[in-house]
Design a protein around this motif. Structure first.
Motif, PDB file in Angstrom:
ATOM      1  N   PRO A 217      39.184  85.431  39.558  1.00  0.00           N
ATOM      2  CA  PRO A 217      40.092  86.614  38.733  1.00  0.00           C
ATOM      3  C   PRO A 217      40.184  87.482  39.772  1.00  0.00           C
ATOM      4  O   PRO A 217      40.801  88.029  39.488  1.00  0.00           O
ATOM      5  N   GLN A 218      38.501  88.192  40.335  1.00  0.00           N
ATOM      6  CA  GLN A 218      38.956  89.774  40.402  1.00  0.00           C
ATOM      7  C   GLN A 218      39.481  89.222  42.068  1.00  0.00           C
ATOM      8  O   GLN A 218      40.974  90.971  42.318  1.00  0.00           O
ATOM      9  N   THR A 219      39.477  88.489  42.901  1.00  0.00           N
ATOM     10  CA  THR A 219      40.953  88.179  44.004  1.00  0.00           C
ATOM     11  C   THR A 219      41.664  87.751  43.446  1.00  0.00           C
ATOM     12  O   THR A 219      42.856  89.118  44.191  1.00  0.00           O
ATOM     13  N   GLN A 220      42.527  87.526  42.077  1.00  0.00           N
ATOM     14  CA  GLN A 220      44.298  87.494  41.792  1.00  0.00           C
ATOM     15  C   GLN A 220      44.392  89.053  41.698  1.00  0.00           C
ATOM     16  O   GLN A 220      45.581  89.897  41.656  1.00  0.00           O
ATOM     17  N   VAL A 221      43.373  90.007  41.057  1.00  0.00           N
ATOM     18  CA  VAL A 221      43.654  91.150  40.560  1.00  0.00           C
ATOM     19  C   VAL A 221      44.044  92.090  41.901  1.00  0.00           C
ATOM     20  O   VAL A 221      44.948  92.872  42.301  1.00  0.00           O
ATOM     21  N   GLU A 222      42.699  92.262  42.821  1.00  0.00           N
ATOM     22  CA  GLU A 222      43.275  92.362  43.943  1.00  0.00           C
ATOM     23  C   GLU A 222      44.226  92.577  44.472  1.00  0.00           C
ATOM     24  O   GLU A 222      45.185  93.568  45.332  1.00  0.00           O
ATOM     25  N   ILE A 223      44.971  91.120  44.698  1.00  0.00           N
ATOM     26  CA  ILE A 223      46.554  90.310  44.928  1.00  0.00           C
ATOM     27  C   ILE A 223      47.514  91.054  44.880  1.00  0.00           C
ATOM     28  O   ILE A 223      48.477  92.153  45.375  1.00  0.00           O
TER      29      ILE A 223
END
Length: 259
Positions: A217-223
């Motif tokens: 989820p955190q990586t999705q937010v960054e993307i």
């Protein structure tokens, strides 16, 4: 137009994803052609080989026919010699001359028998080679028909897609020129290392497109923030968020439709 250095990360992501969409469309066009160009090339080689073989066999038949004529002429010469020696026997002075001529006659008769044997063998060879030529010509005819069909098929596809492919190829080059070399090199490296040619993919249902690996989820937010270029740790593909992907897909589809 802004220079490459002034592009934001989001601009870069949009540019690289646009390039991916264009290149993927080119891949689709080439996929429609599939193995047809290679099939046509192989069939052309096969047809050329069969033509060469058939011509060689026909040439061999001509040679054998000439050899039969030579043997027939030789037989006539031997028969004339027999007539001559037989006539000479009528006026010999002694048995020695008679026997000498008899041996010549016997020799000529043996030569006739040998020539007739060779003619028989050569005629058998002709019959066999004629069968092979017939089979070869039949196979050649089938291959030529198959080749013409494949050529027509390829020509139809080329006529239908070559204009679009040429236009897309020009667009691909245009888009590539606007992408910084380092990012472009990464794109090419990834694209060449994966079977489907996808170097840039969007996030779908929490995973990168075409992958079963979930993106944290955190990586999705960054993307989705579009502040840095992020690659999938499993495949190395560059990731873009679904919203950006949809926007660029609509834009490129409209561009392709206008070509």
């Amino acid at each position: 137009m802004a220079s490459t250095k002034e592009l934001t990360v989001e601009d870069k992501l949009r540019a690289i994803y646009d390039l991916q969409l264009i290149d993927s469309r080119i891949d689709e066009i080439r996929s429609v052609r599939g193995e047809l160009p290679l099939e046509v090339e192989d069939l052309e080689d096969e047809v050329a080989g069969l033509k060469s073989r058939t011509e060689k066999l026909k040439s061999e038949l001509d040679v054998i026919e000439d050899q039969i004529k030579e043997r027939k002429n030789a037989i006539e010469e031997h028969r004339e010699a027999i007539k001559k020696y037989t006539k000479q026997q009528e006026s010999v002075r002694n048995n020695r001359e008679f026997n000498s001529l008899a041996k010549e006659i016997e020799y000529q008769e043996l030569e006739i028998q040998l020539a007739e044997k060779h003619i028989k063998e050569m005629r058998a060879s002709i019959e066999y080679k004629k069968q092979v030529v017939e089979q070869s010509e039949e196979k050649l005819s089938q291959k030529v028909e198959h080749l013409n069909h494949k050529k027509s098929e390829l020509e139809a596809i080329m006529n239908e897609t070559s204009k679009e492919e040429t236009a897309l190829q020009a667009k691909s080059e245009e888009f590539r020129a606007a992408i910084e070399p380092r990012l472009l090199a990464a794109y090419d490296r990834i694209r060449n290392s994966v079977r489907n040619g996808l170097a840039v993919v969007s996030i779908e249902r929490g995973a990168s497109a075409g992958s079963f690996f979930t993106i944290p989820p955190q990586t999705q937010v960054e993307i989705a923030a579009r502040k840095k270029i992020i690659a999938n740790e499993h495949s190395g593909r560059i990731l873009v968020d679904a919203a950006l992907a949809n926007e660029e897909r609509e834009k490129i589809e409209a561009l392709i439709a206008s070509l």
